[in-house]
Write a protein that holds these residues in place. Structure first.
Motif, PDB file in Angstrom:
ATOM      1  N   THR A 103      48.903  52.934 -20.099  1.00 24.25           N
ATOM      2  CA  THR A 103      50.162  52.448 -19.046  1.00 24.25           C
ATOM      3  C   THR A 103      51.131  53.648 -18.868  1.00 24.25           C
ATOM      4  N   SER A 104      51.172  54.952 -19.746  1.00 26.95           N
ATOM      5  CA  SER A 104      51.603  55.939 -19.488  1.00 26.95           C
ATOM      6  C   SER A 104      51.725  56.811 -18.108  1.00 26.95           C
ATOM      7  N   ASN A 105      50.464  56.423 -17.559  1.00 21.69           N
ATOM      8  CA  ASN A 105      50.248  56.986 -16.141  1.00 21.69           C
ATOM      9  C   ASN A 105      49.729  55.679 -15.391  1.00 21.69           C
ATOM     10  N   LEU A 106      50.495  54.600 -15.406  1.00 22.53           N
ATOM     11  CA  LEU A 106      50.501  53.054 -14.581  1.00 22.53           C
ATOM     12  C   LEU A 106      51.884  52.944 -14.535  1.00 22.53           C
ATOM     13  N   PHE A 107      52.678  52.542 -15.411  1.00 20.72           N
ATOM     14  CA  PHE A 107      54.105  52.057 -15.278  1.00 20.72           C
ATOM     15  C   PHE A 107      55.003  52.778 -14.437  1.00 20.72           C
ATOM     16  N   PRO A 108      54.794  54.144 -14.490  1.00 17.44           N
ATOM     17  CA  PRO A 108      55.888  55.135 -13.648  1.00 17.44           C
ATOM     18  C   PRO A 108      55.661  54.724 -12.230  1.00 17.44           C
ATOM     19  N   TRP A 109      54.344  54.616 -11.818  1.00 21.65           N
ATOM     20  CA  TRP A 109      53.952  54.388 -10.555  1.00 21.65           C
ATOM     21  C   TRP A 109      54.386  52.895 -10.077  1.00 21.65           C
ATOM     22  N   LEU A 110      54.083  51.667 -11.020  1.00 23.56           N
ATOM     23  CA  LEU A 110      54.525  50.683 -10.603  1.00 23.56           C
ATOM     24  C   LEU A 110      55.933  50.401 -10.545  1.00 23.56           C
ATOM     25  N   VAL A 111      56.725  51.369 -11.270  1.00 21.39           N
ATOM     26  CA  VAL A 111      58.211  51.302 -10.972  1.00 21.39           C
ATOM     27  C   VAL A 111      58.587  52.028  -9.815  1.00 21.39           C
ATOM     28  N   ALA A 112      58.028  53.058  -9.301  1.00 27.06           N
ATOM     29  CA  ALA A 112      58.189  53.794  -8.026  1.00 27.06           C
ATOM     30  C   ALA A 112      57.575  53.687  -6.909  1.00 27.06           C
ATOM     31  N   ALA A 113      56.373  52.925  -6.878  1.00 23.84           N
ATOM     32  CA  ALA A 113      55.799  53.175  -5.915  1.00 23.84           C
ATOM     33  C   ALA A 113      54.896  51.544  -5.529  1.00 23.84           C
ATOM     34  N   ASP A 114      54.357  51.673  -4.419  1.00 27.30           N
ATOM     35  CA  ASP A 114      53.125  50.476  -4.256  1.00 27.30           C
ATOM     36  C   ASP A 114      51.881  50.848  -4.699  1.00 27.30           C
ATOM     37  N   VAL A 115      51.264  50.276  -5.868  1.00 23.47           N
ATOM     38  CA  VAL A 115      50.216  50.553  -6.593  1.00 23.47           C
ATOM     39  C   VAL A 115      49.056  49.671  -5.980  1.00 23.47           C
ATOM     40  N   GLU A 116      47.809  50.443  -5.863  1.00 23.97           N
ATOM     41  CA  GLU A 116      46.648  49.917  -5.504  1.00 23.97           C
ATOM     42  C   GLU A 116      45.662  50.242  -6.614  1.00 23.97           C
ATOM     43  N   THR A 117      45.083  49.392  -7.484  1.00 30.45           N
ATOM     44  CA  THR A 117      44.190  49.528  -8.583  1.00 30.45           C
ATOM     45  C   THR A 117      42.793  49.456  -7.936  1.00 30.45           C
ATOM     46  N   VAL A 118      41.898  50.298  -8.139  1.00 32.95           N
ATOM     47  CA  VAL A 118      40.429  50.060  -8.014  1.00 32.95           C
ATOM     48  C   VAL A 118      39.606  50.404  -9.170  1.00 32.95           C
ATOM     49  N   PRO A 119      38.458  49.997  -9.219  1.00 33.58           N
ATOM     50  CA  PRO A 119      37.381  50.773 -10.513  1.00 33.58           C
ATOM     51  C   PRO A 119      37.505  52.196 -10.323  1.00 33.58           C
ATOM     52  N   ALA A 120      37.471  52.710 -11.569  1.00 33.30           N
ATOM     53  CA  ALA A 120      37.672  54.264 -11.751  1.00 33.30           C
ATOM     54  C   ALA A 120      36.466  55.009 -10.997  1.00 33.30           C
ATOM     55  N   GLU A 121      35.373  54.491 -10.852  1.00 32.02           N
ATOM     56  CA  GLU A 121      34.125  55.025  -9.898  1.00 32.02           C
ATOM     57  C   GLU A 121      34.687  55.130  -8.393  1.00 32.02           C
TER      58      GLU A 121
END
Length: 334
Positions: A103-121
Motif C-alpha cells: 500500500t505504500s506504493n498504492l495509496f499515494p496513487w489512489l489519492v492523486a491519480a486514476d489507478v489501473e491495476t493489472v497482474p504484475a506480469e
C-alpha cells in the motif's frame, strides 16, 4: 572477506528468515548507534556529527543504485516519498500499478491519480499512450517476484510514461541501476538493515522540475529563519528533516553492503533461497524471498522466524543467513 563468512559480522540468532519484514544490523552499525545514544543521554556531543551520518548514508545509497548523491532525497517512509512524487502528475493522470502491490506504493496513487491495476506480469503490456506513469515494486513484498524492469522501462519510454519504482524489497540484495527510472523510493529498515526512520528516494532531475516540495523545511535549505523560500537546487529540496539516530545506524550498514558487493550478496541470498525451494520440491527462482504454502506453526515451534503474507509463509534470505538456517527450516517442515 568471503561472502560465506560475512555472517560473522552480525550477531543474529539462528533462524531469522524475516528480513522482508526487518533486517538485522551489522555489529558496526549497532555499536555506532549505541555510542551516539550514550552521547544523547549525557549531552556530551553536538548534533552535527550525528547529522554527518545523513550525508554518509545518502552517498552510500547513491553508490548502491548508480546515482549521484545530488539526486537522492532522504525521508522517513516510502509513502511520503511517493506522495511528493505524485505532485509531478497532472490532475486525473492514469497510473498503472500491479494488482497486488504494497500500500505504500498504492495509496499515494489512489489519492492523486486514476489507478489501473493489472497482474504484475502484465505491467509492460498495460502501458499505453494514455498512461502517465507506471508504479511498481522491483521485488514484490507478497510473493518475492522480481519485476521485468527492462521490459517495463522500454514500454514506458515508448509511450512517454514515468517509471516509478519501490526498491524496498530489492535494494540491499538485488543489483539496482536507476538508468531509465524516474523515481525510486526505498525504506532502510529491511534489506538495508537500518533502523526504521531512514528512507531514500532517487529523483531524476527532469522529474524534480515537475514536483512540488510538499514538506518544505529547514533541512532542504540549511536555513533556520525567515523568508524568502530558498531551497536547495537538487534533490535535497525534497528532504524531510532527518531522524538522526536512524541515519547513524544506516550509514555503516550501507557502507558494509557496498563493500561486500551487492552482486555477491545476491548470489549468496538466491543460492540459500533456492536450497530452500529445492528442499520443498519447488523449481529454482531468481529471488531472495520465497513464499510457500507451508505450516507456519511448525517453523515457529522450531524457532524459525518468518512471516505470513497473503496466506502463505514468506521467508527471506540475507547475507547473515547460512545453510544451517535453511536446513533448520526444512527439517521443521519435513
Amino acid at each position: 572477506m568471503d561472502i560465506a563468512d560475512a555472517h560473522l559480522l552480525w550477531d543474529a540468532e539462528p533462524g531469522w528468515l524475516n528480513t522482508a519484514s526487518y533486517g538485522l544490523p551489522p555489529r558496526q552499525a549497532f555499536e555506532e548507534l549505541q555510542a551516539v545514544l550514550t552521547q544523547w543521554r549525557h549531552g556530551s556531543s553536538d548534533w552535527k556529527p550525528w547529522d554527518a551520518s545523513v550525508g554518509r548514508a545518502r552517498a552510500g545509497f547513491a553508490r548502491m543504485i548508480g546515482a549521484s548523491p545530488a539526486d537522492v532525497m532522504i525521508s522517513s517512509t516510502v509513502s511520503q516519498i511517493m506522495s511528493v512524487v505524485a505532485t509531478a502528475l497532472p490532475e486525473g493522470a492514469k497510473v498503472v500499478v500491479p494488482e497486488i502491490e504494497f500500500t505504500s506504493n498504492l495509496f499515494p496513487w489512489l489519492v492523486a491519480a486514476d489507478v489501473e491495476t493489472v497482474p504484475a506480469e502484465r505491467l509492460a503490456e498495460a502501458i499505453t499512450d494514455s498512461t502517465a506513469a507506471v508504479a511498481f515494486s522491483l521485488v514484490q513484498s507478497a510473493t518475492g517476484q522480481v519485476a521485468p524492469l527492462a521490459d517495463i522501462v522500454a514500454a514506458a519510454r515508448a509511450h512517454g510514461a514515468l517509471v516509478i519504482a519501490d526498491g524496498s524489497q530489492a535494494c540491499g540484495w538485488l543489483p539496482v541501476d536507476v538508468s531509465g527510472i524516474d523515481a525510486l523510493a526505498c525504506t532502510g529498515y529491511k534489506w538495508l538493515m537500518a533502523p526504521r526512520g531512514a528512507s531514500f528516494g532517487y529523483l531524476a532531475p527532469d522529474l524534480r522540475e515537475r514536483m512540488r516540495p510538499l514538506a518544505a523545511n529547514w533541512y532542504g535549505a540549511d536555513v533556520y529563519y525567515g523568508p524568502p523560500l530558498r531551497l536547495a537546487d537538487d534533490a535535497r529540496a525534497f528532504d524531510l528533516s532527518p531522524a538522526w539516530f536512524s541515519y547513524v545506524g544506516a550509514a555503516p550498514a550501507l557502507d558494509l553492503l557496498n563493500d561486500l558487493g551487492i552482486e555477491r550478496i545476491r548470489e549468496h541470498n538466491v543460492a540459500l533461497a533456492n536450497r530452500f525451494r529445492t528442499g520443498l520440491g519447488l523449481e529454482p527462482s531468481d529471488s531472495a524471498i520465497v513464499t510457500v504454502d507451508a505450516p507456519g506453526e511448525r517453523l515457529a515451534a522450531a524457532g524459525i522466524r518468518a512471516a505470513v503474507r497473503a496466506g502463505k509463509v514468506r521467508a527471506g534470505f540475507h547475507v547473515y543467513n547460512t545453510v544451517a538456517d535453511v536446513d533448520r527450516a526444512l527439517n521443521a517442515l519435513s
